[in-house]
Design a protein around this motif. Structure first.
Motif, mmCIF file in Angstrom:
data_model
loop_
_atom_site.group_PDB
_atom_site.id
_atom_site.type_symbol
_atom_site.label_atom_id
_atom_site.label_comp_id
_atom_site.label_asym_id
_atom_site.label_seq_id
_atom_site.Cartn_x
_atom_site.Cartn_y
_atom_site.Cartn_z
ATOM 1 N N ARG A 48 28.258 40.542 42.012
ATOM 2 C CA ARG A 48 27.652 40.003 40.794
ATOM 3 C C ARG A 48 28.296 40.599 39.544
ATOM 4 O O ARG A 48 28.511 39.894 38.547
ATOM 5 N N LEU A 49 28.615 41.881 39.589
ATOM 6 C CA LEU A 49 29.262 42.513 38.439
ATOM 7 C C LEU A 49 30.654 41.934 38.212
ATOM 8 O O LEU A 49 31.035 41.625 37.075
ATOM 9 N N ALA A 50 31.431 41.764 39.284
ATOM 10 C CA ALA A 50 32.769 41.197 39.153
ATOM 11 C C ALA A 50 32.706 39.756 38.669
ATOM 12 O O ALA A 50 33.514 39.327 37.832
ATOM 13 N N ALA A 51 31.737 38.987 39.176
ATOM 14 C CA ALA A 51 31.589 37.597 38.724
ATOM 15 C C ALA A 51 31.220 37.538 37.244
ATOM 16 O O ALA A 51 31.756 36.709 36.490
ATOM 17 N N ALA A 52 30.313 38.413 36.823
ATOM 18 C CA ALA A 52 29.934 38.442 35.407
ATOM 19 C C ALA A 52 31.116 38.858 34.533
ATOM 20 O O ALA A 52 31.328 38.294 33.453
ATOM 21 N N ALA A 53 31.894 39.840 34.997
ATOM 22 C CA ALA A 53 33.073 40.272 34.235
ATOM 23 C C ALA A 53 34.091 39.137 34.126
ATOM 24 O O ALA A 53 34.684 38.914 33.062
ATOM 25 N N VAL A 81 23.584 48.832 34.823
ATOM 26 C CA VAL A 81 23.594 50.001 35.713
ATOM 27 C C VAL A 81 24.827 49.979 36.610
ATOM 28 O O VAL A 81 25.500 50.996 36.808
ATOM 29 N N ALA A 82 25.152 48.803 37.178
ATOM 30 C CA ALA A 82 26.337 48.692 38.031
ATOM 31 C C ALA A 82 27.611 48.938 37.228
ATOM 32 O O ALA A 82 28.536 49.607 37.705
ATOM 33 N N ALA A 83 27.650 48.399 36.003
ATOM 34 C CA ALA A 83 28.834 48.616 35.166
ATOM 35 C C ALA A 83 28.998 50.091 34.824
ATOM 36 O O ALA A 83 30.128 50.619 34.809
ATOM 37 N N TYR A 84 27.904 50.783 34.568
ATOM 38 C CA TYR A 84 27.991 52.215 34.261
ATOM 39 C C TYR A 84 28.425 52.998 35.497
ATOM 40 O O TYR A 84 29.222 53.941 35.397
ATOM 41 N N HIS A 85 27.909 52.601 36.650
ATOM 42 C CA HIS A 85 28.246 53.318 37.877
ATOM 43 C C HIS A 85 29.732 53.193 38.218
ATOM 44 O O HIS A 85 30.358 54.157 38.656
ATOM 45 N N TRP A 86 30.302 51.992 38.012
ATOM 46 C CA TRP A 86 31.714 51.762 38.345
ATOM 47 C C TRP A 86 32.571 51.662 37.082
ATOM 48 O O TRP A 86 33.582 50.954 37.064
ATOM 49 N N ARG A 87 32.168 52.372 36.048
ATOM 50 C CA ARG A 87 32.869 52.299 34.761
ATOM 51 C C ARG A 87 34.300 52.804 34.835
ATOM 52 O O ARG A 87 35.148 52.417 34.015
ATOM 53 N N SER A 88 34.619 53.664 35.805
ATOM 54 C CA SER A 88 35.969 54.220 35.882
ATOM 55 C C SER A 88 36.982 53.231 36.444
ATOM 56 O O SER A 88 38.190 53.417 36.271
ATOM 57 N N VAL A 89 36.502 52.178 37.125
ATOM 58 C CA VAL A 89 37.427 51.235 37.771
ATOM 59 C C VAL A 89 38.306 50.511 36.749
ATOM 60 O O VAL A 89 39.540 50.518 36.868
#
Length: 462
Positions: free
Chosen positions: A111-116, A239-247
């Motif tokens: 969902r995060l990748a789709a939103a991005a 929350v997901a974006a913050y968790h994987w913010r380093s990617v």
């Protein structure tokens, strides 16, 4: 004697070898189906990719006869530009799919990748509208660029999800669908509109759209549970974006630098004093690009899917074995290409392509390094220290540009140097995987993810 017998029975039982042999047979028997399945999947994926490339090559050859060279040059620029931009479409968040086999985590990452991707394509649309209004880009070209970019983003998202879940047949079939549809559409459009660049742009867009639609239909049952409306919320995305913010901060620059490295020899073509050598290098790059793409397309999905099933020391061990195997396979493949090119060199003597075999042999190490780097770089995304990828690719790109400045012209010596740089870059990536690859996520982070998932399951719109 009593002590000797006691020690012998304690440490070396009489039936120990038989037990060890039986255990070894059970170990191999338990894993043989998995190994056969992975090998069979790799073979089928490779055959589908070869089939797709052969179909597309014949279509391009026919179109090349019908279109003037400047039209193909414009299409090459269009394709290269949209490919480069599409690398950033998902902000490289798709690599998170391989960090864990947990369905809940896969759903959040998807969902995060789709939103991005949706946000990126929206910003690209705004930028293209500005370029159209300012007169820099024709409206039709801007529309086709946006369509091709969006289709590539959807394909990248679905390919990665299918790879994570092991559906290699869907990946191969989508390549075949595109290879059949795109050249056919290209020839039809050339017949309707004439040999124009716009016809090639439109064929590229429609070919990728059809491949994306096929893959979406094929993977819909697996994707539907990941994108249910009740699972979406702004807070869960934040929350997901913050968790994987380093990617995006580490893996995206690394991918862009790697792409720049792969096309670096093109930058030296305008500086060639020998136009025949420039033409031979351009043709050799086109010929060597096919085995390079085959190697990466076949090996990367298999390697990532297998690593996803392991964690900790076992993942590290499997990654080391895979890295060594990939280097050996690339060395044999491109070594054989170099040998064959050297042997057929006499066939080109006295023609316009004299020394083509030598140029192919000189460029083979460069493409061997690029081919093996594709799966190695994807494997390295599972490391806790992904920033090293950016440094390695940046140093390699700086080194190849420095070599071009040093030689000041395209020459066989320059081709040897850039081949050496490519091999060294692949070896440094291998050393990085050997020393640092492990679980990308720590136990506290996983526990935190589960807590967040539980919270959003109880109150999804929170």
């Amino acid at each position: 004697m009593t002590a000797h017998v006691a020690l012998e029975r304690a440490h070396i039982p009489p039936r120990r070898p038989a037990l060890m042999l039986a255990a070894g047979r059970r170990f191999v028997a338990a894993r043989a189906p998995v190994l056969r399945s992975s090998f069979g999947s790799a073979i089928l994926l490779g055959l589908r990719f070869v089939q797709a490339r052969l179909i597309s090559v014949w279509g391009l050859l026919v179109a090349a006869i019908l279109c003037p060279p400047f039209v193909f040059a414009a299409f090459a620029v269009f394709s290269a530009l949209v490919n480069f931009v599409s690398i950033a479409a998902l902000l490289r968040l798709e690599v998170v799919f391989f960090q864990s086999a947990d369905p809940a985590r896969l759903g959040r990452a998807f969902r995060l990748a789709a939103a991005a991707g949706l946000a990126f394509c929206g910003m690209a649309a705004i930028l293209l509208v500005g370029l159209v209004l300012s007169g820099w880009v024709a409206p039709a070209i801007a529309l086709l660029f946006l369509g091709s970019l969006s289709a590539r983003a959807v394909l990248r998202l679905l390919w990665t999800e299918a790879t994570a879940e092991g559906d290699f047949r869907a990946i191969g079939n989508s390549n075949v669908v595109q290879a059949i549809a795109q050249p056919a559409i290209m020839l039809i459009l050339i017949g309707i509109f004439g040999p124009k660049a716009l016809a090639l742009f439109m064929a590229d867009t429609l070919g990728h759209v059809l491949a994306a639609l096929y893959l979406l239909r094929r993977r819909w049952r697996a994707i539907a549970p990941l994108i249910e409306p009740q699972l979406w919320s702004w807070r869960s995305l934040f929350v997901a974006a913050y968790h994987w913010r380093s990617v995006p901060l580490t893996l995206l620059p690394s991918a862009l630098l790697a792409y720049g490295f792969a096309i670096a020899p093109v930058l030296a073509l305008p500086y060639a004093a020998n136009t025949a050598l420039a033409a031979q290098v351009a043709l050799s790059m086109r010929l060597l690009d096919m085995p390079t793409q085959m190697f990466g397309t076949v090996s990367a999905p298999i390697a990532l899917n297998r690593l996803r099933a392991y964690a900790g020391p076992r993942r590290r061990f499997v990654a080391r074995v895979m890295a060594l195997g990939l280097i050996g396979a690339a060395a044999m493949l491109f070594g054989a290409i170099a040998v064959v090119a050297t042997l057929v060199e006499p066939l080109f003597e006295g023609t316009n392509w004299d020394s083509l075999g030598r140029v192919l042999a000189l460029l083979a190490p460069f493409y061997a390094g690029i081919a093996v780097l594709t799966p190695l770089q994807d494997m390295a995304t599972l490391s806790r220290q992904p920033a090293w990828q950016v440094l390695i690719n940046a140093l390699a790109l700086v080194a190849i540009i420095a070599a071009m400045i040093w030689f000041r012209a395209l020459s066989p010596e320059l081709l040897q140097v850039i081949g050496l740089i490519s091999i060294l870059r692949a070896l440094v990536h291998t050393g990085f995987i050997w020393l640092h690859l492990g679980d990308a996520e720590t136990a506290p982070a996983i526990a935190s993810d589960r807590k967040v998932e539980s919270t959003f399951r109880n109150n999804p719109m929170r």
